[in-house]
Design a protein around this motif. Structure first.
Motif, PDB file in Angstrom:
ATOM      1  N   GLN A   1     -10.520  -6.055   1.669  1.00 18.29           N
ATOM      2  CA  GLN A   1     -10.481  -6.713   0.369  1.00 18.29           C
ATOM      3  C   GLN A   1     -11.822  -7.335   0.003  1.00 18.29           C
ATOM      4  O   GLN A   1     -12.244  -7.281  -1.144  1.00 18.29           O
ATOM      5  N   ALA A   2     -12.496  -7.912   0.982  1.00 20.22           N
ATOM      6  CA  ALA A   2     -13.777  -8.564   0.715  1.00 20.22           C
ATOM      7  C   ALA A   2     -14.874  -7.568   0.372  1.00 20.22           C
ATOM      8  O   ALA A   2     -15.836  -7.915  -0.321  1.00 20.22           O
ATOM      9  N   THR A   3     -14.731  -6.338   0.829  1.00 14.56           N
ATOM     10  CA  THR A   3     -15.758  -5.322   0.586  1.00 14.56           C
ATOM     11  C   THR A   3     -15.284  -4.241  -0.384  1.00 14.56           C
ATOM     12  O   THR A   3     -15.974  -3.233  -0.557  1.00 14.56           O
ATOM     13  N   ALA A   4     -14.146  -4.450  -1.004  1.00 16.90           N
ATOM     14  CA  ALA A   4     -13.553  -3.429  -1.864  1.00 16.90           C
ATOM     15  C   ALA A   4     -14.380  -3.171  -3.123  1.00 16.90           C
ATOM     16  O   ALA A   4     -15.034  -4.074  -3.651  1.00 16.90           O
ATOM     17  N   ASP A   5     -14.306  -1.960  -3.584  1.00 15.87           N
ATOM     18  CA  ASP A   5     -14.883  -1.573  -4.866  1.00 15.87           C
ATOM     19  C   ASP A   5     -13.868  -1.964  -5.939  1.00 15.87           C
ATOM     20  O   ASP A   5     -12.834  -1.314  -6.103  1.00 15.87           O
TER      21      ASP A   5
ATOM     22  N   ASP B   1     -13.898  -1.773  -9.122  1.00 11.04           N
ATOM     23  CA  ASP B   1     -13.662  -0.782 -10.175  1.00 11.04           C
ATOM     24  C   ASP B   1     -12.638   0.252  -9.717  1.00 11.04           C
ATOM     25  O   ASP B   1     -11.789   0.683 -10.500  1.00 11.04           O
ATOM     26  N   GLU B   2     -12.708   0.630  -8.455  1.00 12.03           N
ATOM     27  CA  GLU B   2     -11.739   1.579  -7.900  1.00 12.03           C
ATOM     28  C   GLU B   2     -10.342   0.955  -7.858  1.00 12.03           C
ATOM     29  O   GLU B   2      -9.358   1.588  -8.230  1.00 12.03           O
ATOM     30  N   ILE B   3     -10.275  -0.296  -7.420  1.00 15.31           N
ATOM     31  CA  ILE B   3      -8.981  -0.991  -7.380  1.00 15.31           C
ATOM     32  C   ILE B   3      -8.415  -1.118  -8.789  1.00 15.31           C
ATOM     33  O   ILE B   3      -7.218  -0.936  -9.002  1.00 15.31           O
TER      34      ILE B   3
ATOM     35  N   GLN C   1      -4.530  -6.655  -9.568  1.00 14.96           N
ATOM     36  CA  GLN C   1      -5.102  -6.978  -8.258  1.00 14.96           C
ATOM     37  C   GLN C   1      -6.621  -7.093  -8.345  1.00 14.96           C
ATOM     38  O   GLN C   1      -7.208  -8.008  -7.777  1.00 14.96           O
ATOM     39  N   ALA C   2      -7.248  -6.186  -9.055  1.00  9.55           N
ATOM     40  CA  ALA C   2      -8.703  -6.253  -9.222  1.00  9.55           C
ATOM     41  C   ALA C   2      -9.104  -7.541  -9.924  1.00  9.55           C
ATOM     42  O   ALA C   2     -10.080  -8.192  -9.530  1.00  9.55           O
TER      43      ALA C   2
END
Length: 136
Positions: A25-29, A31-33, A40-41
């Motif tokens: 979650q801390a490194t998530a993209d 825009d993809e989420i 959630q994004a």
């Protein structure tokens, strides 16, 4: 003693999953989420630094607590208590600051409630094992 080891290993595995979730979650993209789950994004974008810090403390102290539990040290319960308090702080923002229930509905509370329950149960279990002499 076998039952204790099985429970302690399960607690450790659960906490390792929490570490992995935090890192993802801390490194998530974002825009993809956002393409899959815009709410959630948005929650991740708006999450204040203190809530991210609480999340990090929750997963880290839970994992260290599980390792200390396996080492049969009495202070494992304090690490689990810290993890529990950090979980409450993190989800406090999620539900009160962001209003996840308003955005996603009541079903959004199921998994967070499970996390809170396991954090509390881990604390109580370690405290009881200290009291019965299993932990030194």
């Amino acid at each position: 003693m076998r039952k204790f080891r099985v429970i302690a290993v399960l607690i450790l595995l659960w906490n390792i999953l929490g570490d992995a979730a935090y890192l993802m979650q801390a490194t998530a993209d974002l825009d993809e989420i956002a393409r899959r789950d815009p709410v959630q994004a948005q929650a991740f974008r708006e999450m204040p630094g203190w809530a991210w810090a609480a999340y990090a403390v929750a997963v880290t102290s839970g994992t260290i607590g599980a390792i200390v539990l396996l080492m049969r040290r009495g202070w494992a319960w304090a690490l689990f208590a810290l993890s529990f308090l950090a979980v409450i702080a993190q989800f406090g923002w999620t539900f009160l600051g962001f209003d996840l229930l308003g955005a996603k509905g009541p079903s959004a509370a199921i998994f967070p409630l499970l996390i809170v329950a396991i954090a509390l149960a881990s604390t109580i279990y370690a405290r009881r094992k200290k009291a019965d002499g299993t932990l030194k």
